[in-house]
Design a protein around this motif. Structure first.
Motif, PDB file in Angstrom:
ATOM      1  N   MET A   1       0.813  -1.374  -0.191  1.00 51.63           N
ATOM      2  CA  MET A   1       0.032  -0.034  -0.172  1.00 51.63           C
ATOM      3  C   MET A   1       0.854   1.304   0.044  1.00 51.63           C
ATOM      4  N   THR A   2       0.527   2.299  -1.101  1.00 53.20           N
ATOM      5  CA  THR A   2       1.277   3.546  -0.879  1.00 53.20           C
ATOM      6  C   THR A   2       0.318   4.574  -0.504  1.00 53.20           C
ATOM      7  N   ALA A   3       0.703   5.189   0.353  1.00 57.28           N
ATOM      8  CA  ALA A   3      -0.256   6.340   1.101  1.00 57.28           C
ATOM      9  C   ALA A   3       0.178   7.592   0.645  1.00 57.28           C
ATOM     10  N   LEU A   4      -0.662   8.379   0.066  1.00 58.08           N
ATOM     11  CA  LEU A   4      -0.401   9.724  -0.460  1.00 58.08           C
ATOM     12  C   LEU A   4      -1.140  10.724   0.209  1.00 58.08           C
ATOM     13  N   GLY A   5      -0.314  11.847   0.444  1.00 58.73           N
ATOM     14  CA  GLY A   5      -0.858  13.054   1.318  1.00 58.73           C
ATOM     15  C   GLY A   5      -1.273  14.287   0.762  1.00 58.73           C
ATOM     16  N   PHE A   6      -2.203  14.702   0.936  1.00 60.25           N
ATOM     17  CA  PHE A   6      -2.631  16.195   0.304  1.00 60.25           C
ATOM     18  C   PHE A   6      -3.069  17.130   1.020  1.00 60.25           C
ATOM     19  N   LEU A   7      -2.709  18.291   0.958  1.00 59.66           N
ATOM     20  CA  LEU A   7      -3.147  19.339   1.762  1.00 59.66           C
ATOM     21  C   LEU A   7      -3.993  20.300   0.644  1.00 59.66           C
ATOM     22  N   TYR A   8      -5.079  20.399   1.069  1.00 58.29           N
ATOM     23  CA  TYR A   8      -6.253  20.899  -0.190  1.00 58.29           C
ATOM     24  C   TYR A   8      -7.014  22.185   0.811  1.00 58.29           C
ATOM     25  N   PRO A   9      -6.991  23.418  -0.137  1.00 59.47           N
ATOM     26  CA  PRO A   9      -7.499  24.403   0.663  1.00 59.47           C
ATOM     27  C   PRO A   9      -8.951  24.565   0.427  1.00 59.47           C
TER      28      PRO A   9
END
Length: 243
Positions: A1-9
């Motif tokens: 499993m590859t976990a991707l993180g995003f900061l979304y306004p």
């Protein structure tokens, strides 16, 4: 499993992310944290505040706890408005704060254009003309030629989030030029994940959109490549020829 993180306004087109996660059809997990949007305005001063270090750092701990392996600032205008060097400083600070590889949607567009061999691009922006012009300058600083630039004069992300497929397609068509290798639609507030096949079929060339590029950039940071044709030419891998 590859976990991707995003900061979304804020909240505009964040539902593109679970849709993209589903379309990837692989062991990819997409974790999204909302950052404080402050004043919702496509204006230089407001956009600079939107991507301020303290606002981005506030969402990092949640992504770390979720096991994210990389983080991308999922806001195009909140990156390129700082200029080429300023945007680099922004992601370096984010990487230090997060303790993991980091990038932004703005850099994702430059990397994605080069990935598909698009040396010349046309830009269809939802932004006012002055903000759209800053994105074109950013692309040129990254070595990507801009053949045409169309702004739409939309001031808020909230309004952009209401656009449907017909408006997105019209924007792409209006921006396109025969000498463009690809068309870029640079706003993460714009819903595009469901429209990529229709966009590329209508224009007969690759179309790069903000949320699509943002997820691809996170995959790039984690050295993952996924074949997902429903997400456009950017996600089509050439088959390996056995010899």
């Amino acid at each position: 499993m590859t976990a991707l993180g995003f900061l979304y306004p804020g909240h505009s087109a964040e539902d593109d992310y679970p849709r993209i996660e589903q379309l990837l059809g692989s062991d990819i997990r997409v974790d999204l944290v909302h950052t404080d949007i402050g004043e919702d305005a496509h204006r230089v001063d407001a956009l600079r505040q939107l991507g301020a270090p303290e606002r981005l750092a506030a969402g990092v701990e949640q992504l770390r706890l979720a096991g994210a392996e990389a983080v991308v600032w999922a806001c195009t205008s909140g990156g390129f408005v700082h200029g080429w060097q300023g945007a680099h400083e922004q992601v370096r600070a984010l990487a230090r704060s997060a303790g993991m590889p980091a990038s932004s949607t703005s850099f994702g567009f430059v990397h994605a254009a080069k990935e598909i061999g698009a040396a010349r691009v046309a830009v269809g922006a939802t932004y006012p003309d002055d903000i759209a012009g800053l994105f074109a300058e950013f692309l040129r600083a990254g070595g990507v030629e801009v053949t045409a630039l169309r702004g739409s004069g939309v001031v808020t992300a909230a309004e952009v989030g209401t656009w449907g497929e017909a408006q997105v397609l019209a924007l792409a068509r209006d921006a396109d030029t025969p000498d463009a290798d690809a068309v870029l639609l640079p706003d993460t507030a714009l819903h595009t994940a469901a429209h990529l096949p229709a966009l590329e079929e209508a224009l007969g060339k690759p179309v790069l959109t903000a949320n699509q590029v943002t997820v691809w950039e996170a995959l790039r940071l984690t050295d993952r490549r996924v074949n997902a044709p429903s997400l456009g030419a950017l996600f089509v891998r050439e088959p390996i020829v056995q010899v």
